[in-house]
Design a protein around this motif. Structure first.
Motif, PDB file in Angstrom:
ATOM      1  N   LEU A 153      62.697 -45.253 -39.604  1.00  0.00           N
ATOM      2  CA  LEU A 153      61.652 -44.340 -39.126  1.00  0.00           C
ATOM      3  C   LEU A 153      60.758 -45.026 -38.106  1.00  0.00           C
ATOM      4  O   LEU A 153      60.407 -44.446 -37.071  1.00  0.00           O
ATOM      5  CB  LEU A 153      60.815 -43.831 -40.310  1.00  0.00           C
ATOM      6  N   HIS A 170      58.560 -38.336 -40.069  1.00  0.00           N
ATOM      7  CA  HIS A 170      57.582 -39.155 -39.336  1.00  0.00           C
ATOM      8  C   HIS A 170      56.148 -38.709 -39.611  1.00  0.00           C
ATOM      9  O   HIS A 170      55.229 -39.528 -39.570  1.00  0.00           O
ATOM     10  CB  HIS A 170      57.879 -39.106 -37.835  1.00  0.00           C
ATOM     11  N   PHE A 227      57.452 -38.758 -32.079  1.00  0.00           N
ATOM     12  CA  PHE A 227      57.226 -40.139 -32.507  1.00  0.00           C
ATOM     13  C   PHE A 227      57.940 -41.089 -31.555  1.00  0.00           C
ATOM     14  O   PHE A 227      59.101 -40.895 -31.205  1.00  0.00           O
ATOM     15  CB  PHE A 227      57.743 -40.364 -33.927  1.00  0.00           C
ATOM     16  N   CYS A 236      61.912 -40.095 -31.190  1.00  0.00           N
ATOM     17  CA  CYS A 236      62.723 -39.503 -32.255  1.00  0.00           C
ATOM     18  C   CYS A 236      63.454 -38.248 -31.764  1.00  0.00           C
ATOM     19  O   CYS A 236      64.660 -38.159 -31.832  1.00  0.00           O
ATOM     20  CB  CYS A 236      61.840 -39.159 -33.459  1.00  0.00           C
TER      21      CYS A 236
END
Length: 316
Positions: free
Chosen positions: A64, A311, A270, A279
């Protein structure tokens, strides 16, 4: 200069490959078999190490922080595994993290990586379907029953336990061209009967409607209804967002939501600060305040962005 280095490296690789082929040709039959077995064992050990590393990466949520919305994205896009290989390793990693004793079973090949992944997926779906947690002893019994079994034999074991669930897991989608995806799934008799009746009711529009056309029509219809429902819900919130004097409303005005949604193209924003990888996942996308609302963050386009669920939770 770069081209010369590249050519030099390529030449070295070609020489190394040629040397390897020449060495292979000098090996006697029994030597070739022995070395192949040794390499196979090393490959198995390396695969187990990769699985353990994948497990730890997921546990720490490193994927992540790197800008990937899921472990699947990380393993396919960063590590370069094909979809099926990636899922096998991820499922096995989760199984081993929960039941470390499975590592030894994979190492001695009494349980194949594919069968462990199958079992992990089956157990997850079984828990989702029943709404109950499966005990460790039940899982142990299942894995014991799968030892030294092929993937087909394992499927038979799953079918004995939950036949309806096994039919539901036969879903598959495969990208066959840039604009086309092959989709396969199983539905029950009631759903199929209703689908046939619905196609007959719509036959005046398209008398020879294919399954693909029917699927597309239903998806478009449901998609439009979902958009309209979301829009109506937003208007309802806007109309009922009256608050007491001095109390800030959490509701984001529809005009601002639309602006942010279009600007961010419905994708997670993100970004990894080191690699600048974005992302861009569209799964469970949510509005997020850059400067938190609880710390007086404003409902402005400049202070809002879209984040996927993973996220958004990571930031929280």
């Amino acid at each position: 200069m770069f081209d010369n280095n590249f050519d030099s490296n390529k030449e070295t690789e070609n020489k190394s490959a040629s040397l390897s082929v020449n060495i292979l040709k000098t090996l006697q039959n029994h030597q070739l078999i022995e070395q192949t077995r040794a390499l196979s064992k090393n490959e198995q050990e390396l695969t187990l190490q990769v699985i353990e590393f994948i497990s730890e990466i997921e546990l720490r949520k490193i994927h992540l922080h790197l800008g990937f919305a899921s472990m699947f994205d990380f393993v396919t896009k960063d590590l370069g595994y094909e979809d099926a290989s990636a899922m096998r390793r991820i499922q096995a990693a989760r199984a081993i993290r929960e039941m470390p004793e499975l590592k030894e079973k994979i190492a001695d090949r009494s349980l194949s990586l594919t069968v462990v992944a199958q079992a992990q997926n089956f157990l997850r779906k079984q828990e989702q379907s029943s709404g109950q947690k499966i005990s460790r002893s039940e899982k142990t019994d299942l894995y014991r029953s799968l030892e030294n079994k092929s993937t087909r034999e394992a499927e038979k074991e799953f079918f004995k336990i939950a036949p309806e669930l096994c039919l539901q897991t036969k879903e598959r989608q495969k990208q066959i061209s840039e604009n086309l995806t092959e989709v396969k799934f199983v539905v029950d008799t009631e759903t199929m009967t209703k689908a046939k009746e619905l196609k007959l009711l719509m036959s005046h529009q398209n008398p020879s409607m294919t399954q693909a056309e029917f699927y597309k029509l239903m998806v478009n219809k449901l998609f439009q209804e979902a958009i309209e429902k979301k829009s109506m819900a937003s208007k309802s919130k806007q109309g009922n967002s009256g608050v007491g004097v001095g109390k800030r409303a959490r509701y984001i005005p529809a005009k601002i939501r639309k602006l942010v949604w279009q600007r961010d193209q419905a994708c997670c924003q993100f970004v990894n600060p080191d690699t600048q990888k974005k992302c861009q996942s569209k799964y469970q996308v949510q509005f997020d305040h850059v400067h938190p609302f609880r710390h007086q963050g404003e409902h402005s386009a400049e202070n809002l962005r879209l984040l996927c669920g993973m996220h958004n939770r990571l930031r929280g």
